[in-house]
Structure formats: structure tokens, C-alpha cells
Write an enzyme that holds these catalytic residues in place. Structure first.
Site, PDB file in Angstrom:
ATOM      1  N   ASP A   1       0.856  -1.166   0.000  1.00  0.00           N
ATOM      2  CA  ASP A   1       0.000   0.000   0.000  1.00  0.00           C
ATOM      3  C   ASP A   1       0.911   1.241   0.000  1.00  0.00           C
ATOM      4  OD1 ASP A   1      -2.343   1.675   0.512  1.00  0.00           O
ATOM      5  OD2 ASP A   1      -1.487   1.845   2.533  1.00  0.00           O
TER       6      ASP A   1
ATOM      7  N   ASP B   1       0.014   5.069   0.832  1.00  0.00           N
ATOM      8  CA  ASP B   1      -0.095   6.100   1.874  1.00  0.00           C
ATOM      9  C   ASP B   1      -0.276   5.484   3.255  1.00  0.00           C
ATOM     10  OD1 ASP B   1       0.021   8.043  -0.160  1.00  0.00           O
ATOM     11  OD2 ASP B   1      -2.118   7.747  -0.555  1.00  0.00           O
TER      12      ASP B   1
END
Ligand SMILES: [Zn+2]
Length: 544
Positions: A27, A29
Site C-alpha cells: 500500500d 499512503d
């Protein structure tokens, strides 16, 4: 979705040794870089501590890397695609090259199949990297990341931040404190299933493998049994009565000895000295060169190790946190939280055995041991709903199962309700709400055959979940948290977990629910099950 610029590798080479992971999906952020909401400015990119070195260790280990990220700011017009590309260029400047970038540009209202928790980005990343989702591990900071990984059949690691919700942390099967610790554990697990070659590298003659306890326990030990079988000329399996039917389904087993072990059984008979002497004599007659004793994390291998010593077996391997003295030659230890199949594979590896070329670390059954699927249940693609369990704490409450049957039928699914002969009352009641009652009609192989042609299986933490995993059939797991999800989740198969992971029965190992009302499962909304089956429909059938 936006995919990367085709920089993928060539994929797993046919004929290579089985590995847990080909790729790590990250992922963006909150996981790789600090979360700056809707950031379109490269100047604001700040990697999380230790990210570059951690990623470089993955690269050095030959793992491919992809970023899988929801960027609904595109749909909402908060930044342009060009700005996003500038941010990604800056991330690569700071963190090194990624083999693929997968971006969902939609927001929740678009109903796309790529916005996490949907599994679309994970499947797309696996395709880009030339592998399968089950050979990927995804690292993220919120529940959506883990859910997307699991729905695709990938492993999911949650690295919480202060923004991560407590229920997301409770539901995660694999938790890590930060990105460097995550990378350490990925590499440790990858390495743990690789055997240390023995002094000669020759196949041993006869290996005695042991797995007492129930069908589910036996099924999750299957990959380790195959690893042992690859390194032995003959495999003899000692099992208990409750695991016998599953033992008959395991590839690689040449002979089975069935005997209860009173220090393993949940409701044991008294230890009978004569029975123990008989068992010891029978084990001696096997003439095994070595024994590998598989146990769950709360069981002890040592009482049996003593009998094996008395039976004259010279080399014994087992997992034991307790001091084994002279009882074990290979004393293996495994951290808490490792999936049971990998835990067992790592013991096989410590004993010098690993899966052969062409095999995969997945559950499998002997196809020749399965009967034909009954003709009267219709074409494949139905949903199997299995409400029961040997342990009532892990069973779906009948009233809820009935509402699930009703909701699935209303959504257009053909529902088959399965259960053992002693569960007929429940299956009849559930099927009356919607579906076909198969209660008492199947033994374990018969159930395995029916499960294998299902589109999805809705089941608690019990044997049929592992039959589904062995067939590559997606599972809606109504998981009572009495044991850790990370260890007992359906292995390497698309899964949606439902139920309250933080309920008071958590980690109690209770066989019957200690909490009035069975709250961990009774709060499940049947609509969640219908939605889970829909999400998993895009993840099914990897042709296992
Ligand atoms: Zn999308």
C-alpha cells in the site's frame, strides 16, 4: 485502473522450487510513505522510517515489488494523473524502483472491482508480475488492505498507524510493528520452509509422520506430509480416530496407523498402560528411520517422543517450546501467528524435507479418493453453507445460518446445506429457510467432492473450510476468534472474514462458547455474507 508501464519480470519459471512468495505488494499512503491526504505534490513525499533499506532487502532476496493504492483523489478531482505520476516518480527516487504500480482511481460510489477492499488490484498486480495472488503478500495500514489481500487469496500484513481502527487490528491475522519488522518476518517465513539439506542429501527409507487431533488439523498438515514424502521412500502416518478420514485424503501417505493419543484429545480417555504398550510395539514394527511429530501450538509432542524412543526410533523431529532433553534430535521452534500449514512445513524443512519441484505450498487432496459428486445437486457453482462444527464455539448459530440461507437464496444463489449425521436437525432447519438439505448425506470424501464444485463455501473455523482451501474454492469464513485467525484461516485461498474478532471468546480455545449469546458470530448480518460471496466471485478457481 491504471497499471504500470509493463516492467514486470517474466514470472515464476516452470520447474523452480516452490516458494511462499514471489512478490510483495505495498500500500502507498501510511505504509510506504507518510499519509498526506490527497497529495499531488512530490515535495510532500516522506518515506516511513527504514523503508528504503527494508525494500532493498526484499529486492536482494529476489522478491518483486508492486504498489497497490487507492487514489480516489483522481475521481474527486483533487489532483491530476500527471501530478500523481510526479508523486510516484519522487517515491521511486527515494525508495528505488517498483516492478509495477497499480492504482484504483475510483471512489466508493463507483462500485469498481479494484478499490480495496475489493481484490481487483491484487489480482492485477499478480498478473503484472507474472505470478498468482497466492504467491503474493500485501502490506498495508488499514483493514481494507488486508481484506483485499485475503479476498484475492494473498497473505495480508497489517502495520497499524494511529489512524488504524482497533477492530481492524483485532481482525488482522498477521500484525507487524513497522515496515522493517514486516520485511524481516516475510523473509523469515520464506526461509523457514526451505530445507537444510541433510549430510548426504539421500532419501531416507521410512519416515513416520504423526498428526493427531481432528480432520482440520490433518488437512493443514498436508503440505508438510507431501514435503516429507518427497524425501522418503515410504511414509507411515499415525493419526487419531477423529483425523482418520482426512488422513485417507492426503497425498504422499503410504500407510496409516490409527490410535488415540490421550495427551492430545480434547476429551481424552484415561491413559491405558496396555494400550500404550501395544502402540509402542506397533510403532517399533514400522521400522522407521525417523519420525516427524506435528502438533498444534498448544499441544506437546514430548509424550509421543518418549514412546517413539522406546520404539527404537533414532531420529525424532518436533516443535517444542518445552525443554525436550534427549527426546528430540531436531527441536524446532516457531513464533506465534504463523499459519498452521507453514508451521508444519517449517518443521518438515528443519527435519531436512521440502516440497518437490512442481508442488506448491497449498492444501491438496488425493483426487482418486473423492467420490463423484451426487447427480441430484445440480451443476457446479452453488454455495455450500456448513453451519456446524465439532466445537460448538466455532459453529454458526442455527438461527443465523437460517437467515444466511434465506438471504443467499433471495440473492439468486443455489444453496446446499451440509452437515454430519448428528447435525441433521440443524441442517433441516437451515435448509427450510432456503436451500437443499444435505445433512447426514456426506462422509468427509463426499463433502470434499461437493465442496470442490462450489462457487463459495460459507463456514466457520472447521474442517470444511480446509476442504475448500484444498480445492481452491473461496471461503466466507464465519470465524470465531477462539484461536488465532492468522494460524487457522483458510490457507492461500480467497477468503472474506466475518464476525467480531475482538469478542470476549478471543484466544480462549474454548470448545463451547464461554459467552452468552455467542456474540462473536451472532452479530453477523446475512447481507454481509451475500456481499462477501459477490466479492469472491471474481477470485475463484485457481485450478488447484
Ligand atoms: Zn477502482
Amino acid at each position: 485502473m491504471y497499471a504500470g508501464a509493463g516492467r514486470a519480470g517474466s514470472g515464476p519459471v516452470k520447474g523452480t522450487r516452490p516458494v511462499l512468495y514471489d512478490a510483495v505488494l505495498l500500500d502507498r499512503d501510511g505504509t510506504l510513505i507518510e499519509d498526506v491526504p490527497y497529495n499531488g505534490d512530490p515535495e510532500k513525499v516522506r518515506p516511513v522510517p527504514g523503508a528504503r533499506a527494508a525494500l532493498d532487502r526484499l529486492r536482494a532476496a529476489g522478491l518483486r515489488l508492486a504498489v497497490v493504492t487507492n487514489q480516489s483523489g483522481l475521481a474527486r478531482g483533487y489532483f491530476s494523473e500527471e501530478q500523481m505520476r510526479a508523486v510516484h516518480a519522487r517515491i521511486e527516487e527515494l525508495l528505488g524502483r517498483f516492478d509495477a504500480w497499480l492504482v484504483c482511481p475510483h471512489d466508493d460510489t463507483d462500485g469498481c472491482d479494484c478499490r480495496k477492499p475489493a481484490p481487483g488490484l491484487v489480482h492485477a498486480a499478480a498478473r503484472e508480475l507474472g505470478t498468482s495472488a497466492s504467491r503474493c503478500v500485501l502490506v498495508g495500514d488499514i483493514g481494507r488492505d488486508v481484506a483485499a489481500a485475503m479476498a484475492a487469496g494473498a497473505a495480508g500484513v497489517l502495520v497499524p498507524t494511529p489512524m488504524t481502527r482497533p477492530e481492524e487490528i483485532a481482525a488482522a491475522g498477521w500484525l507487524a510493528s513497522d515496515l522493517p519488522a514486516t520485511v524481516d518476518e516475510i523473509l523469515r517465513r520464506q526461509q523457514a520452509v526451505h530445507a537444510v539439506p541433510g549430510p548426504t542429501g539421500e532419501r531416507v527409507g521410512t519416515t513416520l509422520v504423526v498428526r493427531s487431533d481432528s480432520a482440520g488439523d490433518m488437512l493443514v498438515t498436508g503440505p508438510a506430509v507431501r514435503a516429507v514424502a518427497a524425501g522418503a521412500q515410504r511414509v507411515v502416518l499415525l493419526c487419531g480416530p477423529r483425523g482418520r478420514a482426512a488422513a485417507d485424503l492426503l497425498p504422499g501417505v503410504d500407510e496409516i496407523i490409527e490410535h488415540p493419543l490421550p495427551w492430545i484429545d480434547p476429551t481424552p480417555a484415561p491413559v491405558d498402560p496396555d494400550a500404550m504398550r501395544t502402540l509402542t510395539a506397533r510403532l517399533a514394527a514400522v521400522g522407521a528411520d525417523e519420525a516427524v511429530v506435528f502438533t498444534s501450538f498448544h499441544q506437546s509432542a514430548l509424550p509421543l517422543a518418549l514412546l517413539l524412543r522406546m520404539a527404537g526410533i533414532r531420529r525424532i523431529a518436533a516443535i517444542s517450546d518445552d525443554y525436550p532433553g534427549a527426546l528430540l534430535d531436531v527441536r524446532h521452534r516457531v513464533p506465534v501467528g504463523v499459519p498452521e500449514p507453514e508451521r508444519a512445513l517449517s518443521l518438515a524443512a528443519a527435519a531436512g524435507h521440502r516440497l518437490p519441484v512442481g508442488d506448491e505450498p497449498v492444501l491438496r487432496l488425493r483426487q482418486d479418493a473423492l467420490p463423484p459428486r451426487p447427480a441430484d445437486i445440480g451443476d457446479p457453482g452453488y454455495v455450500v453453507l456448513h453451519p456446524g462444527s465439532d466445537a460448538s464455539s466455532r459453529a454458526c448459530p442455527p438461527e443465523l445460518a437460517a437467515r444466511i440461507a434465506e438471504a443467499l437464496t433471495a440473492a439468486g444463489h443455489r444453496v446446499l446445506v451440509t452437515g454430519g449425521p448428528d447435525e441433521r436437525d440443524v441442517t433441516a432447519r437451515v435448509a427450510a429457510a432456503g436451500g437443499t438439505d444435505l445433512g447426514g448425506r456426506t462422509d468427509l470424501p463426499g463433502l470434499a467432492a461437493i465442496v470442490a464444485d462450489a462457487g463459495a463455501v460459507v463456514v466457520g473455523n472447521t474442517g470444511p473450510a480446509h476442504l475448500a482451501a484444498a480445492a481452491g474454492v473461496p471461503v466466507v469464513s464465519l470465524f470465531a476468534p477462539t484461536v488465532p485467525f492468522g494460524q487457522w484461516a483458510p490457507y492461500r485461498v480467497p477468503t472474506v472474514r466475518l464476525g467480531d474478532a475482538g469478542a470476549p471468546c478471543r484466544d480462549t480455545r474454548a470448545a463451547s462458547c464461554p459467552v452468552p449469546g455467542h456474540p462473536c458470530l451472532s452479530g453477523i448480518d446475512p447481507a454481509e455474507v451475500v456481499e462477501a460471496v459477490r466479492v469472491l466471485a471474481g477470485s475463484g478457481g485457481d485450478g488447484r
